[in-house]
Each structure stands twice: as C-alpha cells, then as structure tokens.
Design a protein around this motif. Structure first.
Motif, mmCIF file in Angstrom:
data_model
loop_
_atom_site.group_PDB
_atom_site.id
_atom_site.type_symbol
_atom_site.label_atom_id
_atom_site.label_comp_id
_atom_site.label_asym_id
_atom_site.label_seq_id
_atom_site.Cartn_x
_atom_site.Cartn_y
_atom_site.Cartn_z
ATOM 1 N N ALA A 3 1.053 -1.124 0.034
ATOM 2 C CA ALA A 3 0.029 -0.033 0.111
ATOM 3 C C ALA A 3 0.906 1.275 -0.067
ATOM 4 N N MET A 4 0.570 1.955 -0.952
ATOM 5 C CA MET A 4 1.328 3.307 -1.128
ATOM 6 C C MET A 4 0.482 4.654 -1.110
ATOM 7 N N LEU A 5 1.025 5.456 -0.138
ATOM 8 C CA LEU A 5 0.178 6.710 0.084
ATOM 9 C C LEU A 5 0.835 7.879 -0.601
ATOM 10 N N TYR A 6 0.113 8.515 -1.393
ATOM 11 C CA TYR A 6 0.639 9.637 -2.273
ATOM 12 C C TYR A 6 0.135 10.935 -1.761
ATOM 13 N N LEU A 7 0.720 11.915 -1.302
ATOM 14 C CA LEU A 7 0.460 13.090 -0.736
ATOM 15 C C LEU A 7 1.009 14.117 -1.801
ATOM 16 N N PRO A 8 0.370 14.994 -2.216
ATOM 17 C CA PRO A 8 0.906 16.236 -2.909
ATOM 18 C C PRO A 8 2.249 16.753 -2.491
ATOM 19 N N HIS A 9 3.094 17.049 -3.474
ATOM 20 C CA HIS A 9 4.359 17.543 -2.827
ATOM 21 C C HIS A 9 5.468 16.713 -1.824
ATOM 22 N N GLN A 10 4.839 15.459 -1.786
ATOM 23 C CA GLN A 10 5.739 14.372 -0.830
ATOM 24 C C GLN A 10 6.241 13.374 -1.482
ATOM 25 N N PRO A 11 7.119 12.602 -1.119
ATOM 26 C CA PRO A 11 7.501 11.230 -1.803
ATOM 27 C C PRO A 11 6.324 10.260 -1.235
ATOM 28 N N PRO A 12 6.205 9.461 -2.259
ATOM 29 C CA PRO A 12 5.199 8.258 -1.714
ATOM 30 C C PRO A 12 5.727 7.678 -0.410
ATOM 31 N N GLN A 13 4.782 7.260 0.305
ATOM 32 C CA GLN A 13 4.881 6.480 1.483
ATOM 33 C C GLN A 13 4.464 5.074 1.563
ATOM 34 N N LEU A 14 5.287 4.290 1.823
ATOM 35 C CA LEU A 14 4.685 3.008 2.048
ATOM 36 C C LEU A 14 4.018 2.788 3.327
ATOM 37 N N VAL A 15 2.757 2.281 3.484
ATOM 38 C CA VAL A 15 2.081 2.178 4.605
ATOM 39 C C VAL A 15 1.587 0.841 4.889
ATOM 40 N N SER A 16 1.205 0.310 5.877
ATOM 41 C CA SER A 16 0.855 -0.899 6.540
ATOM 42 C C SER A 16 -0.438 -1.218 5.569
ATOM 43 N N PHE A 17 -0.291 -2.501 5.219
ATOM 44 C CA PHE A 17 -1.552 -2.926 4.336
ATOM 45 C C PHE A 17 -2.272 -3.716 5.270
ATOM 46 N N GLU A 18 -2.082 -3.936 6.611
ATOM 47 C CA GLU A 18 -3.070 -4.656 7.321
ATOM 48 C C GLU A 18 -4.459 -4.264 7.549
ATOM 49 N N GLY A 19 -5.347 -5.207 7.094
ATOM 50 C CA GLY A 19 -6.726 -4.747 7.096
ATOM 51 C C GLY A 19 -7.307 -4.142 5.642
ATOM 52 N N LEU A 20 -6.229 -4.179 4.823
ATOM 53 C CA LEU A 20 -6.793 -3.665 3.584
ATOM 54 C C LEU A 20 -6.989 -5.052 2.595
ATOM 55 N N CYS A 21 -7.651 -4.662 1.654
ATOM 56 C CA CYS A 21 -7.909 -5.849 0.695
ATOM 57 C C CYS A 21 -8.349 -5.631 -0.695
ATOM 58 N N MET A 22 -8.051 -6.524 -1.471
ATOM 59 C CA MET A 22 -8.455 -6.581 -3.080
ATOM 60 C C MET A 22 -9.857 -6.370 -3.021
ATOM 61 N N PRO A 23 -10.299 -6.158 -4.153
ATOM 62 C CA PRO A 23 -11.883 -6.260 -4.615
ATOM 63 C C PRO A 23 -12.440 -7.384 -4.772
ATOM 64 N N ASP A 24 -13.803 -7.965 -4.334
ATOM 65 C CA ASP A 24 -14.268 -9.133 -4.034
ATOM 66 C C ASP A 24 -14.174 -9.615 -5.609
ATOM 67 N N PRO A 25 -13.374 -11.051 -5.585
ATOM 68 C CA PRO A 25 -13.397 -11.829 -7.098
ATOM 69 C C PRO A 25 -14.723 -12.016 -7.677
ATOM 70 N N ALA A 26 -15.708 -12.272 -6.986
ATOM 71 C CA ALA A 26 -16.780 -12.757 -7.564
ATOM 72 C C ALA A 26 -17.558 -11.415 -8.223
ATOM 73 N N THR A 27 -17.437 -10.521 -7.395
ATOM 74 C CA THR A 27 -18.351 -9.356 -7.798
ATOM 75 C C THR A 27 -17.541 -7.925 -8.466
ATOM 76 N N GLY A 28 -16.179 -8.140 -8.075
ATOM 77 C CA GLY A 28 -15.364 -6.957 -8.587
ATOM 78 C C GLY A 28 -15.750 -5.675 -7.531
ATOM 79 N N PHE A 29 -16.269 -5.851 -6.634
ATOM 80 C CA PHE A 29 -17.015 -4.533 -5.663
ATOM 81 C C PHE A 29 -15.443 -4.342 -4.764
ATOM 82 N N ALA A 30 -15.227 -3.116 -4.857
ATOM 83 C CA ALA A 30 -14.031 -3.148 -3.749
ATOM 84 C C ALA A 30 -14.647 -2.062 -2.566
ATOM 85 N N ARG A 31 -14.623 -2.665 -1.543
ATOM 86 C CA ARG A 31 -14.964 -2.223 -0.239
ATOM 87 C C ARG A 31 -13.967 -1.020 0.331
#
Length: 102
Positions: A3-31
């Motif tokens: 997971a990479m966080l992009y803030l204006p005028h700052q270098p990209p920040q690698l952030v924890s991906f814990e708790g993050l997820c990909m879209p549901d493979p069956a529906t394609g829905f991203a929560r």
C-alpha cells in the motif's frame, strides 16, 4: 500486497496494508476498509474508490480541493492502464491518494 500513500509535494509513503483488501473476486466490488479514511485524512463518507481491478484498488478523497497530485496520477495510470489528461481540470487528481496492490 503493498500500500502506497501519495500526498501532494511529498515522496510516496509505504504504509501498512494490514486490514486492506482487494476487490471481491466474484463481484469486482471494492469495499472501503476502516483504515482508508484515516490514511487519506478524511471522513469515511468522502472516500472514493477511484479505480479498481483484480489486483489493485486506488482510493481518493471525493472532490478534493487540495493541491494537484501528479505522482498519484502516474501511479494510478500505471496500475489501471488509463492515462490522465493533465490539461483537463476535471481529470486531475488532487489531495491524498492510496494505491493498494497485490
């Protein structure tokens, strides 16, 4: 996954991906996991799923009035395959953008 966080005028920040997820493979829905609004610095109702696919999700702040974020536009274009027109005011990404990839 990363997971990479992009803030204006700052270098990209690698952030924890814990708790993050990909879209549901069956529906394609991203929560929107609970961590996303905190990372973007906005209220939960303002999180926008900007783009998503089987191996990525890009989140932004809906209708952000912050500064333009060219690094985020390049990152989202790279994962989605859709280029941004820097001349089109309505297509420019502004403010914080979070990109999560497998």
């Amino acid at each position: 996954m990363n997971a990479m966080l992009y803030l204006p005028h700052q270098p990209p920040q690698l952030v924890s991906f814990e708790g993050l997820c990909m879209p549901d493979p069956a529906t394609g829905f991203a929560r929107v996991p609970d961590q996303v609004p905190a990372l973007l610095g906005c209220a939960p109702g303002l999180v926008d799923v900007l783009a998503s696919g089987p191996e990525y999700v890009a989140y932004s702040v809906f209708d952000s009035e912050e500064e333009a974020n060219p690094a985020a536009m390049a990152a989202v274009a790279a994962v989605s395959g859709v280029a941004f027109d820097a001349e089109d005011e309505d297509a420019i990404l502004c403010g914080a953008v979070l990109v999560v990839q497998c």
